[in-house]
Design a protein around this motif. Structure first.
Motif, PDB file in Angstrom:
ATOM      1  N   THR A   1       0.832  -1.202   0.000  1.00 56.38           N
ATOM      2  CA  THR A   1       0.000   0.000   0.000  1.00 56.38           C
ATOM      3  C   THR A   1       0.867   1.252   0.000  1.00 56.38           C
ATOM      4  N   PRO A   2       0.284   2.404  -0.304  1.00 53.16           N
ATOM      5  CA  PRO A   2       1.040   3.656  -0.179  1.00 53.16           C
ATOM      6  C   PRO A   2       1.621   3.849   1.216  1.00 53.16           C
ATOM      7  N   ASP A   3       0.911   3.417   2.257  1.00 53.32           N
ATOM      8  CA  ASP A   3       1.431   3.546   3.621  1.00 53.32           C
ATOM      9  C   ASP A   3       2.714   2.740   3.795  1.00 53.32           C
TER      10      ASP A   3
ATOM     11  N   ASP B   1       5.540   4.535   2.130  1.00 52.02           N
ATOM     12  CA  ASP B   1       5.913   5.679   2.959  1.00 52.02           C
ATOM     13  C   ASP B   1       6.785   5.239   4.130  1.00 52.02           C
TER      14      ASP B   1
ATOM     15  N   PHE C   1       0.636  -3.110  -6.119  1.00 53.48           N
ATOM     16  CA  PHE C   1       0.644  -1.748  -5.583  1.00 53.48           C
ATOM     17  C   PHE C   1      -0.270  -0.843  -6.406  1.00 53.48           C
TER      18      PHE C   1
ATOM     19  N   CYS D   1      -3.467   1.353  -5.030  1.00 49.56           N
ATOM     20  CA  CYS D   1      -3.582   2.800  -5.239  1.00 49.56           C
ATOM     21  C   CYS D   1      -4.898   3.136  -5.936  1.00 49.56           C
TER      22      CYS D   1
ATOM     23  N   ARG E   1      -7.798   2.967  -3.614  1.00 49.75           N
ATOM     24  CA  ARG E   1      -7.847   4.103  -2.688  1.00 49.75           C
ATOM     25  C   ARG E   1      -8.116   5.427  -3.395  1.00 49.75           C
TER      26      ARG E   1
ATOM     27  N   PRO F   1      -1.032   6.138  -9.015  1.00 47.31           N
ATOM     28  CA  PRO F   1       0.318   6.723  -9.008  1.00 47.31           C
ATOM     29  C   PRO F   1       0.690   7.289 -10.366  1.00 47.31           C
TER      30      PRO F   1
ATOM     31  N   TRP G   1       6.077   6.582  -6.741  1.00 48.60           N
ATOM     32  CA  TRP G   1       5.420   6.961  -5.494  1.00 48.60           C
ATOM     33  C   TRP G   1       6.270   8.020  -4.822  1.00 48.60           C
ATOM     34  N   ARG G   2       5.650   9.161  -4.499  1.00 44.48           N
ATOM     35  CA  ARG G   2       6.361  10.328  -3.953  1.00 44.48           C
ATOM     36  C   ARG G   2       7.510  10.739  -4.876  1.00 44.48           C
TER      37      ARG G   2
END
Length: 310
Positions: A159-161, A164, A187, A191, A194, A198, A211-212
């Motif tokens: 997940t994005p979490d 992170d 992934f 995304c 949610r 991305p 991601w980021r």
């Protein structure tokens, strides 16, 4: 009496093909991959096949102060080094290619048999190189992750979490995530679910999920077992105290950095032999240059039967 029916006779396809030249392709190799990892690493030449990594010992004990106007309050200190320093030795990926001279003499048009045999063997060696950079039990990425740099997913699927959380471990100039294509697909699904699809970035003429702002780089050499894999996050380069690839420069018969092809001669059976060698290794200069997300769920084995061959 002549027949009113006239037979229409013409040369058929099968007969015509006997006089036609088929267009012949060079041999294709299904296991060849883009090998993005070797492109994205920064490579350092080493002397005598040895790389000694010196680290600072007890950095917290180096005393400094914000002195006032009285210089007599200045502390004295020194920076100590770990001893002994760890030394990394280049690993060799080698093979001997044999080609019968009769084959190369008679059957080298339109494609040179020796050239194609060398090309395909070098591709296989480079695939092995990338696998070793990830999986080698001595110096590979997966064996080089410090215990405090290992994290686990919150729910199983990436997940994005979770990514992170990896970024909290490699927060100083992270370069890229590295994982199996199945994990990238998983992934992407998380995304989308949610509502945060991305973005992508173009590298080497190909598109990668990010991601980021950090690209997710696929490699089928990252192991998948029982529907689970891993996601790595790297910082790269010596100047950044990151992950660095090592190679031996100036090899006899050098074809590319660290790779050499040498003719070994022709034996009494008219077999020409070529020694193909690739010397490489990998070093993680500081612990916080590498982190891994373990036990990432990407699906069950029976759902993806053709993707678990490696």
């Amino acid at each position: 009496m002549a027949s009113n029916t006239t037979s229409q006779l013409a040369l058929g396809d099968q007969g015509a093909r006997q006089l036609a030249n088929a267009t012949k392709t060079a041999p294709t190799l299904e296991t060849v991959s883009p090998r993005w990892l070797t492109h994205l690493l920064q490579w350092t030449p080493v002397e005598a096949g040895i790389y000694r990594l010196n680290k600072v010992k007890n950095a917290d004990e180096v005393r400094v102060s914000c002195a006032k106007r009285d210089e007599s309050e200045l502390p004295s200190t020194f920076v100590d080094y770990d001893a002994p320093a760890r030394e990394y030795f280049l690993n060799a990926v080698t093979t001997v290619l044999d080609v019968h001279t009769r084959v190369s003499d008679l059957y080298s048009s339109p494609h040179d048999q020796i050239k194609e045999q060398l090309r395909l063997t070098i591709e296989i060696i480079k695939e092995k190189q990338e696998s070793e950079l990830i999986n080698n039990p001595d110096y590979g990425l997966l064996a080089s992750v410090a215990p405090q740099q290992i994290v686990y997913p919150l729910t199983g699927a990436p997940t994005p979490d979770d990514l992170d959380e990896l970024l909290t471990k490699v927060w100083k100039e992270p370069a890229f995530f590295l994982t199996h294509p199945l994990a990238i697909a998983a992934f992407g699904r998380e995304c989308t679910r949610r509502g945060v699809p991305p973005p992508t970035v173009s590298l080497f003429g190909s598109q990668f999920l990010t991601w980021r702002g950090i690209p997710l780089i696929p490699s089928d050499k990252v192991p998948v077992a029982d529907g689970k894999t891993k996601i790595l996050l790297l910082r790269v380069g010596e100047k950044r105290q990151g992950v660095v690839g090592l190679y031996q420069p100036g090899l006899a018969g050098e074809q590319s950095p660290g790779l050499s092809v040498r003719f070994m001669g022709i034996n009494r059976n008219a077999i020409a032999s070529y020694l193909i060698s690739l010397y490489c290794s990998l070093v993680v200069q500081t612990d916080d240059a590498l982190a891994v997300l373990e036990d990432v769920e990407v699906g069950k084995y029976h759902e993806y039967p053709d993707t678990y061959k490696r």
